[in-house]
Design an enzyme around this catalytic site. Structure first.
Site, PDB file in Angstrom:
ATOM      1  N   HIS A   1      83.936 -11.003   2.938  1.00  0.00           N
ATOM      2  CA  HIS A   1      83.449 -12.133   3.906  1.00  0.00           C
ATOM      3  C   HIS A   1      82.742 -13.052   3.096  1.00  0.00           C
ATOM      4  CE1 HIS A   1      79.836  -9.329   3.482  1.00  0.00           C
ATOM      5  NE2 HIS A   1      78.985 -10.309   3.785  1.00  0.00           N
TER       6      HIS A   1
ATOM      7  N   LYS B   1      81.658 -17.857   3.387  1.00  0.00           N
ATOM      8  CA  LYS B   1      80.619 -18.440   3.819  1.00  0.00           C
ATOM      9  C   LYS B   1      80.688 -19.962   3.537  1.00  0.00           C
ATOM     10  CE  LYS B   1      77.614 -14.436   2.924  1.00  0.00           C
ATOM     11  NZ  LYS B   1      76.845 -14.148   4.066  1.00  0.00           N
TER      12      LYS B   1
ATOM     13  N   LYS C   1      86.389  -3.960   3.399  1.00  0.00           N
ATOM     14  CA  LYS C   1      85.904  -3.440   2.005  1.00  0.00           C
ATOM     15  C   LYS C   1      85.316  -1.785   2.390  1.00  0.00           C
ATOM     16  CE  LYS C   1      81.395  -4.162   1.011  1.00  0.00           C
ATOM     17  NZ  LYS C   1      80.320  -4.535   0.021  1.00  0.00           N
TER      18      LYS C   1
ATOM     19  N   ARG D   1      86.455   6.273  18.975  1.00  0.00           N
ATOM     20  CA  ARG D   1      86.625   7.628  19.538  1.00  0.00           C
ATOM     21  C   ARG D   1      85.868   8.139  20.730  1.00  0.00           C
ATOM     22  NH1 ARG D   1      85.905  10.851  13.958  1.00  0.00           N
ATOM     23  NH2 ARG D   1      84.109   9.347  13.896  1.00  0.00           N
TER      24      ARG D   1
ATOM     25  N   ASP E   1      79.613  -1.681  -4.965  1.00  0.00           N
ATOM     26  CA  ASP E   1      79.173  -2.366  -3.611  1.00  0.00           C
ATOM     27  C   ASP E   1      79.336  -3.921  -3.742  1.00  0.00           C
ATOM     28  OD1 ASP E   1      78.430  -2.168  -0.849  1.00  0.00           O
ATOM     29  OD2 ASP E   1      76.558  -2.630  -1.463  1.00  0.00           O
TER      30      ASP E   1
ATOM     31  N   HIS F   1      82.151  -9.244  -3.985  1.00  0.00           N
ATOM     32  CA  HIS F   1      81.694 -10.410  -3.706  1.00  0.00           C
ATOM     33  C   HIS F   1      81.280 -11.227  -5.098  1.00  0.00           C
ATOM     34  CE1 HIS F   1      81.462  -8.591  -0.027  1.00  0.00           C
ATOM     35  NE2 HIS F   1      80.310  -7.891  -0.290  1.00  0.00           N
TER      36      HIS F   1
ATOM     37  N   GLU G   1      68.932  -8.101  -2.620  1.00  0.00           N
ATOM     38  CA  GLU G   1      68.634  -7.623  -1.214  1.00  0.00           C
ATOM     39  C   GLU G   1      67.109  -7.178  -1.247  1.00  0.00           C
ATOM     40  OE1 GLU G   1      72.469  -5.618   0.620  1.00  0.00           O
ATOM     41  OE2 GLU G   1      72.218  -5.077  -1.447  1.00  0.00           O
TER      42      GLU G   1
ATOM     43  N   LYS H   1      69.037  -3.747  -4.790  1.00  0.00           N
ATOM     44  CA  LYS H   1      68.234  -3.638  -3.533  1.00  0.00           C
ATOM     45  C   LYS H   1      66.873  -3.618  -3.818  1.00  0.00           C
ATOM     46  CE  LYS H   1      71.835  -1.336  -1.090  1.00  0.00           C
ATOM     47  NZ  LYS H   1      71.859  -2.296  -0.062  1.00  0.00           N
TER      48      LYS H   1
HETATM   49  N1  LIG Z   1      78.885  -2.218   8.989  1.00  0.00           N
HETATM   50  C1  LIG Z   1      79.010  -3.337   8.120  1.00  0.00           C
HETATM   51  O1  LIG Z   1      78.292  -4.298   8.200  1.00  0.00           O
HETATM   52  C2  LIG Z   1      80.246  -3.229   7.093  1.00  0.00           C
HETATM   53  C3  LIG Z   1      80.388  -4.169   6.097  1.00  0.00           C
HETATM   54  C4  LIG Z   1      81.413  -4.359   5.247  1.00  0.00           C
HETATM   55  C5  LIG Z   1      82.423  -3.336   5.493  1.00  0.00           C
HETATM   56  N2  LIG Z   1      82.220  -2.361   6.574  1.00  0.00           N
HETATM   57  C6  LIG Z   1      83.394  -1.413   6.468  1.00  0.00           C
HETATM   58  O2  LIG Z   1      84.029  -1.310   7.640  1.00  0.00           O
HETATM   59  C7  LIG Z   1      84.214  -0.260   8.167  1.00  0.00           C
HETATM   60  C8  LIG Z   1      83.618   0.131   9.500  1.00  0.00           C
HETATM   61  O3  LIG Z   1      82.365   0.323   9.302  1.00  0.00           O
HETATM   62  P1  LIG Z   1      81.057   0.466  10.287  1.00  0.00           P
HETATM   63  O4  LIG Z   1      79.755   0.120   9.774  1.00  0.00           O
HETATM   64  O5  LIG Z   1      81.662  -0.308  11.754  1.00  0.00           O
HETATM   65  O6  LIG Z   1      81.271   2.197  10.652  1.00  0.00           O
HETATM   66  P2  LIG Z   1      80.793   2.675  11.665  1.00  0.00           P
HETATM   67  O7  LIG Z   1      79.687   2.239  12.381  1.00  0.00           O
HETATM   68  O8  LIG Z   1      80.948   4.309  11.279  1.00  0.00           O
HETATM   69  O9  LIG Z   1      82.173   2.679  12.778  1.00  0.00           O
HETATM   70  C9  LIG Z   1      83.437   3.450  12.428  1.00  0.00           C
HETATM   71  C10 LIG Z   1      84.525   3.012  13.518  1.00  0.00           C
HETATM   72  O10 LIG Z   1      85.449   3.810  13.575  1.00  0.00           O
HETATM   73  C11 LIG Z   1      85.851   4.766  14.354  1.00  0.00           C
HETATM   74  N3  LIG Z   1      86.486   6.273  13.803  1.00  0.00           N
HETATM   75  C12 LIG Z   1      86.143   6.545  12.726  1.00  0.00           C
HETATM   76  N4  LIG Z   1      87.033   7.556  12.554  1.00  0.00           N
HETATM   77  C13 LIG Z   1      87.805   7.575  13.411  1.00  0.00           C
HETATM   78  C14 LIG Z   1      88.786   8.368  13.818  1.00  0.00           C
HETATM   79  N5  LIG Z   1      89.324   9.422  13.097  1.00  0.00           N
HETATM   80  N6  LIG Z   1      89.354   8.253  15.017  1.00  0.00           N
HETATM   81  C15 LIG Z   1      89.101   7.093  15.954  1.00  0.00           C
HETATM   82  N7  LIG Z   1      88.156   6.262  15.643  1.00  0.00           N
HETATM   83  C16 LIG Z   1      87.448   6.593  14.530  1.00  0.00           C
HETATM   84  C17 LIG Z   1      84.422   4.944  14.885  1.00  0.00           C
HETATM   85  O11 LIG Z   1      84.436   5.532  16.487  1.00  0.00           O
HETATM   86  P3  LIG Z   1      83.362   6.489  17.154  1.00  0.00           P
HETATM   87  O12 LIG Z   1      82.066   5.658  16.656  1.00  0.00           O
HETATM   88  O13 LIG Z   1      83.787   6.009  18.522  1.00  0.00           O
HETATM   89  O14 LIG Z   1      83.369   7.617  16.652  1.00  0.00           O
HETATM   90  C18 LIG Z   1      83.750   3.802  15.149  1.00  0.00           C
HETATM   91  O15 LIG Z   1      84.289   2.853  15.920  1.00  0.00           O
HETATM   92  C19 LIG Z   1      84.003   0.699   6.830  1.00  0.00           C
HETATM   93  O16 LIG Z   1      85.116   0.972   6.055  1.00  0.00           O
HETATM   94  C20 LIG Z   1      83.033  -0.204   6.212  1.00  0.00           C
HETATM   95  O17 LIG Z   1      82.836   0.205   4.772  1.00  0.00           O
HETATM   96  C21 LIG Z   1      81.366  -2.437   7.216  1.00  0.00           C
END
Ligand SMILES: NC(=O)c1ccc[n+]([C@@H]2O[C@H](COP(=O)([O-])OP(=O)(O)OC[C@H]3O[C@@H](n4cnc5c(N)ncnc54)[C@H](OP(=O)(O)O)[C@@H]3O)[C@@H](O)[C@H]2O)c1
Length: 513
Positions: free
Chosen positions: A201, A205, A171, A62, A258, A263, A239, A363
């Site tokens: 993921h 591993k 996930k 976004r 979670d 996992h 964790e 946790k």
């Molecule tokens: N982070 C992790 O370690 C992790 C691990 C396992 C799974 N996940 C999963 O991966 C996914 C992403 O996680 P994240 O931690 O990266 O989340 P995040 O930091 O909140 O990032 C979400 C991304 O999606 C974009 N976005 C969200 N809604 C949008 C919309 N309506 N239009 C356009 N862009 C939009 C955001 O853009 P902007 O920021 O530019 O607004 C950002 O780039 C989630 O489902 C999460 O559960 C994450």
């Protein structure tokens, strides 16, 4: 360092041959996952020479940003999170193929712009048009994003001669069986199952992959790998951190959703599965699925016998006061979300009849560690084991998934000297010491597999739904028969006394990995 002999594995050779030149489109390119894991993974593949030479990466998010601003924001992620350090020359080369597009996922215009951008980039870089769409986005955006891709004509049908379209889904895939089915149905309107790569993921591993090699490339384990010789199995995922900045997500999820649904159940499948008759992705996935289908349901009031859930309470850890879960920011003061869960699980098939699998995750535990411990049965109480007051420790195979990946095997040995004194010793193998280099990150391996079209380490729809079906039984049992106030465990401890009772009532005990 160990001398490394022998040949490259079958799957390694297959993958190197097949990783295709492609464009990786990361929806959520400006997000946390992209900067901490995905972009560092692609960068490391480039440094290792594993990436096909013709590739491009487009982040979509976004935030309004230029390509240059996008590069600057990712550079920090590389410095902090990359397995290998930032190298200016390679970073410059990498960013020449790294682009950004700003747009909303529920706006058709975003996908039209993406289409035009993709065509331009692929023309300029002479790419064949193979595309991988990585959905690193909230689950609520999966429907609009896949529809947007479809309506813009960006998804090629499977199994035709056109360039491939593949989608990677993160996930959580749902929060119970019904919502998982809904997400899967949404995806299946646009993508064929063969095009969908649901990532867990943990399966990428190194030690997890080694589990199958350990079991099926060695002669000594498989004959013993059943209820006749194995007393029980423990799978622990601890964790050290609290809920941190993820409280909003965690409040709705909890430890069972979670960690266990994905996992831990996948680890259990790898430990318990039958030997697959080939390494074909669907043969391996069918065999894993059979384990999920053999899990004895835990439903109704049985949840109080076979599961323990708890929340961490305040404590002082290494001189620092840490709050209890219900005092964390963005957590409800009357929250009933579990930050710890322990389960006693049975796989009701011939091989595992009567063998308990104890699963535990939490946790704010004493340290970050993931381990699978396979404990063999006690030997008869004769000869060296004749002293009933102090029986010998049984053999134990401990597989360390993280950190310090490796495994150790506990055997009983004689202490040197004229007396017969016997003692357990560990035969220990550590990846880092044996092979010198750090193992690739799970995301590196998994991205390469998608480029190669190898779905072995990804979750098929039926497996996701089978594990949700089992987990949903527990969630419903908790709702109907659980107590409102969960037991507590001190932050920094190994969990509540109730979890100790779960295992100790059968004269077993948790390991301290
Ligand atoms: N982070 C992790 O370690 C992790 C691990 C396992 C799974 N996940 C999963 O991966 C996914 C992403 O996680 P994240 O931690 O990266 O989340 P995040 O930091 O909140 O990032 C979400 C991304 O999606 C974009 N976005 C969200 N809604 C949008 C919309 N309506 N239009 C356009 N862009 C939009 C955001 O853009 P902007 O920021 O530019 O607004 C950002 O780039 C989630 O489902 C999460 O559960 C994450």
């Amino acid at each position: 360092m160990a001398e490394i002999q022998g040949k490259v594995s079958v799957s390694e050779a297959k993958r190197n041959l097949r990783a295709q030149p492609c464009t990786l489109v990361i929806f959520g390119g400006s997000g946390d996952l992209a900067s901490r894991k995905l972009i560092p993974a692609v960068y490391n593949l480039l440094l290792d020479g594993a990436l096909p030479p013709d590739y491009a990466v487009i982040g979509v998010g976004r935030h309004q940003m230029s390509d240059t601003e996008f590069h600057a924001s990712l550079r920090e992620g590389i410095v902090k999170h990359s397995r290998q350090p930032l190298r200016e020359d390679r970073w410059k080369e990498f960013t020449s193929r790294l682009f950004y597009l700003a747009g909303e996922f529920d706006d058709a215009g975003t996908f039209q712009e993406l289409k035009a951008r993709l065509e331009k980039i692929e023309r300029q870089l002479i790419l064949p048009g193979h595309r991988i769409f990585y959905l690193a986005i909230p689950p609520t955006s999966i429907a609009s994003t896949s529809q947007g891709l479809h309506q813009a004509g960006l998804v090629q049908p499977a199994n035709n001669s056109a360039p491939f379209s593949r989608v990677i889904v993160e996930k959580p895939i749902g929060r119970d069986l019904a919502s998982a089915q809904q997400i899967n149905s949404t995806l299946s309107k646009v993508f064929d199952e063969s095009q969908i790569f649901r990532i867990d993921h943990y399966l990428g591993k190194e030690t997890v992959q080694n589990l199958l090699v350990l079991r099926f490339a060695n002669g000594i384990f498989e004959p013993l790998w059943n209820h006749k010789y194995i007393d029980h199995v423990q799978i622990t995922v601890c964790e050290e951190e609290g809920v941190g900045t993820r409280a909003a997500y965690y409040e709705e999820a909890g430890a069972l959703r979670d960690m266990v649904q994905n996992h831990i159940l996948q680890l259990l499948c790898l430990v318990a599965m039958e030997p697959p008759w080939s390494l074909d992705p669907d043969v391996v996935r069918n065999t894993r699925l059979e384990v999920l289908r053999s899990l004895r349901p835990i439903t109704g009031a049985d949840v109080n016998t076979y599961t323990v859930r708890a929340q961490y309470s305040p404590a002082v850890i290494k001189g620092v006061e840490v709050p209890g879960y219900r005092r964390e920011q963005r957590v409800r003061p009357d929250s009933t979300t579990e930050t710890f869960v322990a389960l006693k699980v049975f796989v009701d098939n011939w091989r595992w009849a009567g063998v308990p699998f104890y699963l535990r995750t939490g946790k704010r535990m004493p340290k970050r560690t993931t381990e699978i411990a396979v404990q063999f049965r006690h030997i008869p109480q004769i000869l060296f084991n004749a002293d009933l007051a102090s029986p010998l420790e049984p053999n134990l195979l401990a597989l360390r998934i993280q950190p310090e990946e490796g495994f150790s095997f506990r055997i009983i040995s004689k202490l040197p000297g004229s007396k017969v004194q016997i003692h357990p010793v560990n035969m220990d193998f550590q990846y880092g010491t044996a092979y010198g280099a750090a193992s690739p990150e799970a995301y590196e391996r998994l991205l390469l597999d998608v480029m190669a079209g190898d779905a072995t380490l990804f979750m098929r729809r039926d497996a996701v739904e089978a594990s949700w079906e089992w987990v949903t039984g527990i969630l419903e049992g908790w709702q109907k028969h659980g107590t409102k106030w969960l037991p507590e465990y001190s932050a920094g401890s190994w969990g509540p006394v109730e979890a100790d009772r779960l295992i100790e009532e059968e004269q077993r005990r948790w390991r301290m990995p």
